[in-house]
Write an enzyme that holds these catalytic residues in place. Sequence first.
Site, PDB file in Angstrom:
ATOM      1  CG  ASN A 139      -3.180   4.349   0.533  1.00  0.00           C
ATOM      2  OD1 ASN A 139      -4.319   4.402   0.975  1.00  0.00           O
ATOM      3  ND2 ASN A 139      -2.559   3.208   0.314  1.00  0.00           N
ATOM      4  CB  SER A 151      -0.845   0.063   1.270  1.00  0.00           C
ATOM      5  OG  SER A 151      -1.612  -1.075   1.402  1.00  0.00           O
ATOM      6  CG  HIS A 172      -2.306  -0.742  -4.273  1.00  0.00           C
ATOM      7  ND1 HIS A 172      -2.539   0.582  -4.001  1.00  0.00           N
ATOM      8  CD2 HIS A 172      -2.661  -1.419  -3.137  1.00  0.00           C
ATOM      9  CE1 HIS A 172      -3.005   0.707  -2.768  1.00  0.00           C
ATOM     10  NE2 HIS A 172      -3.091  -0.487  -2.231  1.00  0.00           N
ATOM     11  CD  GLU A 228      -2.589   3.448  -6.770  1.00  0.00           C
ATOM     12  OE1 GLU A 228      -2.643   2.810  -5.699  1.00  0.00           O
ATOM     13  OE2 GLU A 228      -2.495   4.684  -6.797  1.00  0.00           O
TER      14      GLU A 228
HETATM   15  N1  LIG Z   1      -5.821  -5.014   3.887  1.00  0.00           N
HETATM   16  C1  LIG Z   1      -6.034  -4.114   2.919  1.00  0.00           C
HETATM   17  O1  LIG Z   1      -7.129  -3.508   2.826  1.00  0.00           O
HETATM   18  C2  LIG Z   1      -4.975  -3.840   1.881  1.00  0.00           C
HETATM   19  C3  LIG Z   1      -5.343  -3.161   0.689  1.00  0.00           C
HETATM   20  C4  LIG Z   1      -4.370  -2.978  -0.303  1.00  0.00           C
HETATM   21  C5  LIG Z   1      -3.059  -3.422  -0.095  1.00  0.00           C
HETATM   22  N2  LIG Z   1      -2.726  -4.056   1.088  1.00  0.00           N
HETATM   23  C6  LIG Z   1      -1.349  -4.549   1.231  1.00  0.00           C
HETATM   24  O2  LIG Z   1      -1.372  -5.965   1.033  1.00  0.00           O
HETATM   25  C7  LIG Z   1      -0.331  -6.580   1.805  1.00  0.00           C
HETATM   26  C8  LIG Z   1      -0.935  -7.659   2.684  1.00  0.00           C
HETATM   27  O3  LIG Z   1      -1.892  -7.065   3.543  1.00  0.00           O
HETATM   28  P1  LIG Z   1      -3.000  -7.945   4.293  1.00  0.00           P
HETATM   29  O4  LIG Z   1      -3.989  -6.966   4.831  1.00  0.00           O
HETATM   30  O5  LIG Z   1      -3.447  -9.057   3.403  1.00  0.00           O
HETATM   31  O6  LIG Z   1      -2.135  -8.544   5.490  1.00  0.00           O
HETATM   32  P2  LIG Z   1      -2.476  -9.828   6.411  1.00  0.00           P
HETATM   33  O7  LIG Z   1      -1.812  -9.553   7.718  1.00  0.00           O
HETATM   34  O8  LIG Z   1      -3.924 -10.140   6.366  1.00  0.00           O
HETATM   35  O9  LIG Z   1      -1.701 -11.041   5.663  1.00  0.00           O
HETATM   36  C9  LIG Z   1      -0.309 -11.082   5.547  1.00  0.00           C
HETATM   37  C10 LIG Z   1       0.095 -12.540   5.403  1.00  0.00           C
HETATM   38  O10 LIG Z   1       1.495 -12.569   5.062  1.00  0.00           O
HETATM   39  C11 LIG Z   1       2.035 -13.734   5.651  1.00  0.00           C
HETATM   40  N3  LIG Z   1       3.492 -13.640   5.682  1.00  0.00           N
HETATM   41  C12 LIG Z   1       4.275 -12.911   6.525  1.00  0.00           C
HETATM   42  N4  LIG Z   1       5.581 -13.122   6.228  1.00  0.00           N
HETATM   43  C13 LIG Z   1       5.617 -13.987   5.188  1.00  0.00           C
HETATM   44  C14 LIG Z   1       6.671 -14.596   4.450  1.00  0.00           C
HETATM   45  N5  LIG Z   1       7.959 -14.359   4.724  1.00  0.00           N
HETATM   46  N6  LIG Z   1       6.346 -15.441   3.449  1.00  0.00           N
HETATM   47  C15 LIG Z   1       5.050 -15.707   3.166  1.00  0.00           C
HETATM   48  N7  LIG Z   1       4.003 -15.168   3.836  1.00  0.00           N
HETATM   49  C16 LIG Z   1       4.291 -14.317   4.838  1.00  0.00           C
HETATM   50  C17 LIG Z   1       1.380 -13.781   7.036  1.00  0.00           C
HETATM   51  O11 LIG Z   1       1.476 -15.078   7.614  1.00  0.00           O
HETATM   52  C18 LIG Z   1      -0.058 -13.377   6.695  1.00  0.00           C
HETATM   53  O12 LIG Z   1      -0.874 -14.500   6.426  1.00  0.00           O
HETATM   54  C19 LIG Z   1       0.363  -5.444   2.564  1.00  0.00           C
HETATM   55  O13 LIG Z   1       1.485  -5.042   1.828  1.00  0.00           O
HETATM   56  C20 LIG Z   1      -0.702  -4.344   2.588  1.00  0.00           C
HETATM   57  O14 LIG Z   1      -0.142  -3.057   2.677  1.00  0.00           O
HETATM   58  C21 LIG Z   1      -3.656  -4.284   2.067  1.00  0.00           C
END
Ligand SMILES: NC(=O)c1ccc[n+]([C@@H]2O[C@H](COP(=O)([O-])OP(=O)(O)OC[C@H]3O[C@@H](n4cnc5c(N)ncnc54)[C@H](O)[C@@H]3O)[C@@H](O)[C@H]2O)c1
Length: 296
Positions: free
Chosen positions: A189, A118, A139, A151
């Site tokens: 963002n 993000s 994104h 994005e």
């Molecule tokens: N949640 C949102 O609304 C949203 C929207 C757009 C972008 N994002 C981005 O997406 C990404 C993930 O966010 P999320 O909300 O899904 O997070 P989340 O915490 O729900 O999931 C993250 C996952 O990554 C796994 N993980 C951690 N280290 C790892 C590794 N070394 N190898 C493999 N897996 C690993 C964790 O076990 C977890 O299951 C982030 O970069 C976030 O900024 C999130």
Amino acid sequence: MNKIAVIGSGTMGNGIAHTFAQFGYDVNLVDISQEALNKGLTTIAKNIDRQIAKGSLTEDDKTAILNRIHPFSDLKEGVAEADLTVEAATENLELKLKIFRQLDAYSKADAILASNTSSISITQIAAVTSRGKNVIGMHFMNPVPVMKLVEVIRGYATSDETTAAVMDLSLKLGKSPVEVNDYAGFIANRILMPMINEAIFSLYECVAGVEEIDTVMKLGMAHPMGPLQLADFIGLDVCLAIMKVLHEGFGNPKYAPCPLLVNMVMAGKKGIKSGEGFYDYSNGTKEARPAAKFLS
Ligand SMILES: NC(=O)c1ccc[n+]([C@@H]2O[C@H](COP(=O)([O-])OP(=O)(O)OC[C@H]3O[C@@H](n4cnc5c(N)ncnc54)[C@H](O)[C@@H]3O)[C@@H](O)[C@H]2O)c1
């Protein structure tokens, strides 16, 4: 591109895997946590059931989609054959740099490496690989199977070929990709977070209360949700982290996070995930906290 790897099976990773599989791609879903993998697969099945209830998919589609998703707890194995890897692991700079070093080492020489970050710089991520031209931001928005936008973020070194391939692929997923350059907050963002921060400043300066601020933006601007409620959904810690990226990235005081946001995060009031933010969710309902609360 036929074979896709998705790193991270959390909120975004399982949605991304679901979407690729729904559109016929073979997906390796990789997570370090077996529990997260199991939970991700259960979530995908439940979300497909919702699509079936709405009439957009059938039971046969469900079987086919689930059969196309292969869980892996070993990153090296999971990405070895992938034409494209989309990284959606936890938002943490050091973690992303470590993962991209691994992806660079274990992926096919011509594979594209994308991040769903993000707020972290795609240029910085690309710099730890030997293939900056093949690294890009992809994104997706939450919930991924529903939201149309992707994005597509060009890092400093991203090639025209990589950008064209990812734009084309996004269209094949039924999405509407938008190409942007890699500066702090990208577009989504950079515009959304200062709006949320300004709403928090309005509360902090007693211009209006929680319900009033959200009502103005819902009824006056036709936003589906007010900015304070949206902040609670996103997580106040996530909002604060992104404001810090904007503030640091541009060095402009207009991006300074509101002191109330900083205080609430320090107090553990992170929104829905902690049971309390601008609204109180503790008894299963959503109640605006009185404005005076935010002054103490
Ligand atoms: N949640 C949102 O609304 C949203 C929207 C757009 C972008 N994002 C981005 O997406 C990404 C993930 O966010 P999320 O909300 O899904 O997070 P989340 O915490 O729900 O999931 C993250 C996952 O990554 C796994 N993980 C951690 N280290 C790892 C590794 N070394 N190898 C493999 N897996 C690993 C964790 O076990 C977890 O299951 C982030 O970069 C976030 O900024 C999130």
